[in-house]
Design an enzyme around this catalytic site. Structure first.
Site, mmCIF file in Angstrom:
data_model
loop_
_atom_site.group_PDB
_atom_site.id
_atom_site.type_symbol
_atom_site.label_atom_id
_atom_site.label_comp_id
_atom_site.label_asym_id
_atom_site.label_seq_id
_atom_site.Cartn_x
_atom_site.Cartn_y
_atom_site.Cartn_z
ATOM 1 N N ASP A 66 -26.333 -74.045 -23.291
ATOM 2 C CA ASP A 66 -24.999 -74.194 -22.749
ATOM 3 C C ASP A 66 -24.609 -75.662 -22.972
ATOM 4 O O ASP A 66 -25.456 -76.487 -23.344
ATOM 5 C CB ASP A 66 -25.009 -73.850 -21.260
ATOM 6 C CG ASP A 66 -23.673 -74.096 -20.590
ATOM 7 O OD1 ASP A 66 -22.644 -73.663 -21.131
ATOM 8 O OD2 ASP A 66 -23.663 -74.743 -19.535
ATOM 9 N N ASP A 92 -21.448 -77.638 -21.036
ATOM 10 C CA ASP A 92 -20.905 -78.327 -19.867
ATOM 11 C C ASP A 92 -21.807 -78.171 -18.645
ATOM 12 O O ASP A 92 -22.125 -77.051 -18.240
ATOM 13 C CB ASP A 92 -19.506 -77.788 -19.556
ATOM 14 C CG ASP A 92 -18.517 -78.130 -20.654
ATOM 15 O OD1 ASP A 92 -18.296 -79.333 -20.889
ATOM 16 O OD2 ASP A 92 -17.966 -77.206 -21.285
#
Length: 217
Positions: free
Chosen positions: A8, A10
């Site tokens: 991922d 953020d």
């Protein structure tokens, strides 16, 4: 060990979630909307379209045409146009994976252009073979589509991939895709429902680095 690693972005690679939260609260204040942290937390890990639908449904006083341009504009200035620090242990782990010839990809709910800018500004874009963004899939996390697409992009079956996430929605997506999941919570601890998935929950990327054993070809 696993043959590829899917990240991922953020709140996992980059310390951007604090910016998103702060600017969200700022817009709520400007528009006279009661900030509800529980509702905001449900947005974590989702793409923009899914977030809009959730806020329209659950946040009293929310109007997309007013709220979203203000929020995305503030966020863009602080987290897209300007460099954001990487999270603890990220660059050491990325360098190690590169030295081990482990393919890496990003599976982010951010849009393609924003993701490219964020990774470039942080100086880590060159590590990734592929970046799968939220506007490249039809279904947002917690749907597994983005992780299935990322696995295909690096050329491995999902069960051969390690997924790293901070949010519950992201964990659910990667888990549903059949990947080994490590969660490094950022702003919000995992819910009991997410903990019940039985995945690994650790404090930093440094811990993941210490446990990772390169796949022997």
């Amino acid at each position: 060990m696993k043959k590829a690693v899917i990240f991922d972005m953020d709140g996992l690679l980059l310390d951007t979630e604090v910016v998103a939260l702060r600017t969200f609260q700022q817009v709520c204040d400007e528009l006279g909307i009661q900030f509800d942290r529980a509702i905001y937390n449900k947005c974590l890990g989702r793409n923009l379209q899914s977030t809009e639908k959730l806020l329209t449904r659950e946040l009293e006083g929310f109007e997309t045409s007013t709220f979203m341009p203000l929020w995305t504009g503030l966020y863009h200035e602080e987290a897209v146009l300007r460099p954001v620090p990487t999270k603890e242990g990220v660059e050491d782990f990325l360098n190690a994976l590169k030295n081990w010839d482990i393919p890496m990809a990003v599976a982010t709910s951010s849009g393609q252009d924003k993701a490219a800018s964020k990774l470039s500004n942080a100086g880590i874009d060159h590590f990734f073979h592929e970046v799968i963004s939220g506007d490249m899939v039809e279904n947002s996390k917690p749907d597994p589509e983005i992780y299935l697409k990322a696995a295909k992009a690096v050329g491995y079956h999902p069960t051969d991939c390690l997924a790293l996430e901070d949010s519950d929605n992201g964990v659910k997506a990667a888990h549903s895709a059949g990947m080994l999941v490590f969660q490094i919570p950022d702003l919000v601890p995992p819910s009991p429902e997410t903990e019940a998935l039985g995945h690994n929950i650790v404090t930093s990327m440094t811990v993941v680095h210490g446990r990772f054993v390169p796949h022997t070809k």
